[in-house]
Design a protein around this motif. Structure first.
Motif, short mmCIF file in Angstrom:
data_model
loop_
_atom_site.label_atom_id
_atom_site.label_comp_id
_atom_site.label_asym_id
_atom_site.label_seq_id
_atom_site.Cartn_x
_atom_site.Cartn_y
_atom_site.Cartn_z
N ALA A 13 39.47 42.22 34.42
CA ALA A 13 38.20 42.21 35.15
C ALA A 13 38.12 43.36 36.15
O ALA A 13 37.05 43.92 36.40
CB ALA A 13 38.01 40.88 35.86
N ALA A 14 39.27 43.72 36.74
CA ALA A 14 39.30 44.79 37.75
C ALA A 14 39.48 46.17 37.13
O ALA A 14 39.36 47.18 37.81
CB ALA A 14 40.41 44.52 38.76
N GLY A 15 39.80 46.21 35.83
CA GLY A 15 40.00 47.49 35.16
C GLY A 15 41.30 48.18 35.54
O GLY A 15 41.37 49.40 35.59
N VAL A 16 42.31 47.38 35.83
CA VAL A 16 43.63 47.91 36.18
C VAL A 16 44.68 47.24 35.30
O VAL A 16 44.37 46.31 34.56
CB VAL A 16 43.97 47.70 37.67
N SER A 17 45.90 47.67 35.41
CA SER A 17 46.98 47.07 34.63
C SER A 17 47.58 45.88 35.36
O SER A 17 47.39 45.72 36.58
CB SER A 17 48.08 48.10 34.37
N ASN A 18 48.31 45.07 34.62
CA ASN A 18 49.05 43.96 35.24
C ASN A 18 50.03 44.49 36.28
O ASN A 18 50.26 43.85 37.30
CB ASN A 18 49.81 43.16 34.18
N ARG A 19 50.60 45.66 36.00
CA ARG A 19 51.55 46.26 36.95
C ARG A 19 50.87 46.59 38.27
O ARG A 19 51.49 46.47 39.33
CB ARG A 19 52.18 47.51 36.34
N ILE A 54 39.96 48.46 47.50
CA ILE A 54 41.26 49.10 47.76
C ILE A 54 41.35 50.41 47.00
O ILE A 54 41.76 51.44 47.56
CB ILE A 54 42.42 48.15 47.36
N ARG A 55 40.96 50.40 45.76
CA ARG A 55 41.02 51.61 44.93
C ARG A 55 40.08 52.68 45.47
O ARG A 55 40.41 53.87 45.46
CB ARG A 55 40.73 51.28 43.48
N GLN A 56 38.92 52.28 45.98
CA GLN A 56 37.98 53.25 46.55
C GLN A 56 38.56 53.88 47.81
O GLN A 56 38.48 55.09 48.00
CB GLN A 56 36.64 52.57 46.85
N LEU A 64 48.07 53.56 51.21
CA LEU A 64 48.17 52.12 50.97
C LEU A 64 48.71 51.37 52.19
O LEU A 64 48.29 50.25 52.47
CB LEU A 64 49.05 51.83 49.75
N GLU A 65 49.62 51.99 52.92
CA GLU A 65 50.15 51.36 54.13
C GLU A 65 49.03 51.13 55.13
O GLU A 65 48.97 50.08 55.78
CB GLU A 65 51.26 52.21 54.76
N ASP A 66 48.15 52.12 55.28
CA ASP A 66 47.02 51.99 56.21
C ASP A 66 46.03 50.94 55.72
O ASP A 66 45.50 50.17 56.52
CB ASP A 66 46.31 53.34 56.39
N ILE A 67 45.79 50.91 54.43
CA ILE A 67 44.89 49.90 53.87
C ILE A 67 45.45 48.51 54.14
O ILE A 67 44.74 47.62 54.60
CB ILE A 67 44.67 50.12 52.36
N GLY A 68 46.73 48.33 53.88
CA GLY A 68 47.37 47.05 54.13
C GLY A 68 47.30 46.65 55.59
O GLY A 68 47.00 45.50 55.92
N ARG A 69 47.57 47.59 56.47
CA ARG A 69 47.51 47.32 57.91
C ARG A 69 46.10 46.89 58.32
O ARG A 69 45.92 45.94 59.06
CB ARG A 69 47.96 48.57 58.68
N GLU A 70 45.10 47.61 57.79
CA GLU A 70 43.71 47.26 58.11
C GLU A 70 43.34 45.89 57.55
O GLU A 70 42.63 45.12 58.20
CB GLU A 70 42.76 48.34 57.60
N THR A 120 32.04 52.20 55.12
CA THR A 120 31.31 51.42 54.13
C THR A 120 32.28 50.74 53.17
O THR A 120 32.14 49.54 52.88
CB THR A 120 30.32 52.31 53.36
N ALA A 121 33.28 51.47 52.70
CA ALA A 121 34.27 50.88 51.80
C ALA A 121 35.06 49.78 52.51
O ALA A 121 35.34 48.73 51.92
CB ALA A 121 35.21 51.97 51.27
N ALA A 122 35.40 50.00 53.77
CA ALA A 122 36.13 48.99 54.53
C ALA A 122 35.28 47.73 54.70
O ALA A 122 35.79 46.61 54.59
CB ALA A 122 36.54 49.54 55.88
N MET A 123 34.01 47.89 54.93
CA MET A 123 33.13 46.73 55.08
C MET A 123 33.02 45.99 53.76
O MET A 123 33.06 44.75 53.73
CB MET A 123 31.74 47.15 55.58
N ASP A 124 32.91 46.71 52.66
CA ASP A 124 32.90 46.07 51.34
C ASP A 124 34.19 45.30 51.11
O ASP A 124 34.17 44.19 50.57
CB ASP A 124 32.71 47.12 50.24
N LEU A 125 35.29 45.89 51.54
CA LEU A 125 36.59 45.24 51.39
C LEU A 125 36.64 43.96 52.20
O LEU A 125 37.09 42.92 51.70
CB LEU A 125 37.66 46.22 51.84
#
Length: 132
Positions: A13-19, A54-56, A64-70, A120-125
């Motif tokens: 559904a997300a268009g990514v791999s299981n990994r 997250i991908r955006q 990714l560390e910053d995304i996780g922290r946020e 905008t991406a952060a708000m969507d997240l």
């Protein structure tokens, strides 16, 4: 368990791999809503939107560390206050871009647009985040 998705369904559904799902889960960016009686991780369908956000953010250059922290700070933050602070910061950037000299103005305008896109991406997240 109604409506929850197994890892393969979420990945498709997300268009990514299981990994990728495993990687994001291990990094704490996403979390299963629960486990099935057989021990399978089950994810809320809203996680599809969270993965897209997250991908955006990652594609726009955010680590990714910053995304996780946020994500973790957003889960405990006062959302209206955070939005107001972001809005003030964006307005400050706009004013700086408008007042920059002719040589710096294109760079300032580009930074303002990029900051707006990240906000905008952060708000969507935040909107896509499952309730904790």
């Amino acid at each position: 368990m109604a409506g929850l998705m197994r890892i393969g369904e979420l990945a498709a559904a997300a268009g990514v791999s299981n990994r990728t799902i495993d990687f994001y889960t291990n990094r704490g960016l996403i979390a299963p809503a629960e486990r099935s009686p057989g021990g399978y991780r089950l994810y809320d369908p809203a996680t599809v939107d969270l993965i897209a956000a997250i991908r955006q953010l990652e594609a726009s250059g955010m680590a990714l560390e910053d995304i996780g922290r946020e994500l973790h700070s957003a889960a405990t933050a006062d959302l209206p206050a955070a939005v107001a602070r972001l809005d003030r910061d964006l307005e400050t950037l706009r004013v700086l871009a408008e007042s920059a000299d002719a040589e710096a103005q294109p760079m300032a305008a580009t930074l303002t647009v990029r900051a707006h896109n990240l906000i905008t991406a952060a708000m969507d997240l935040l909107i896509a985040m499952p309730e904790v």
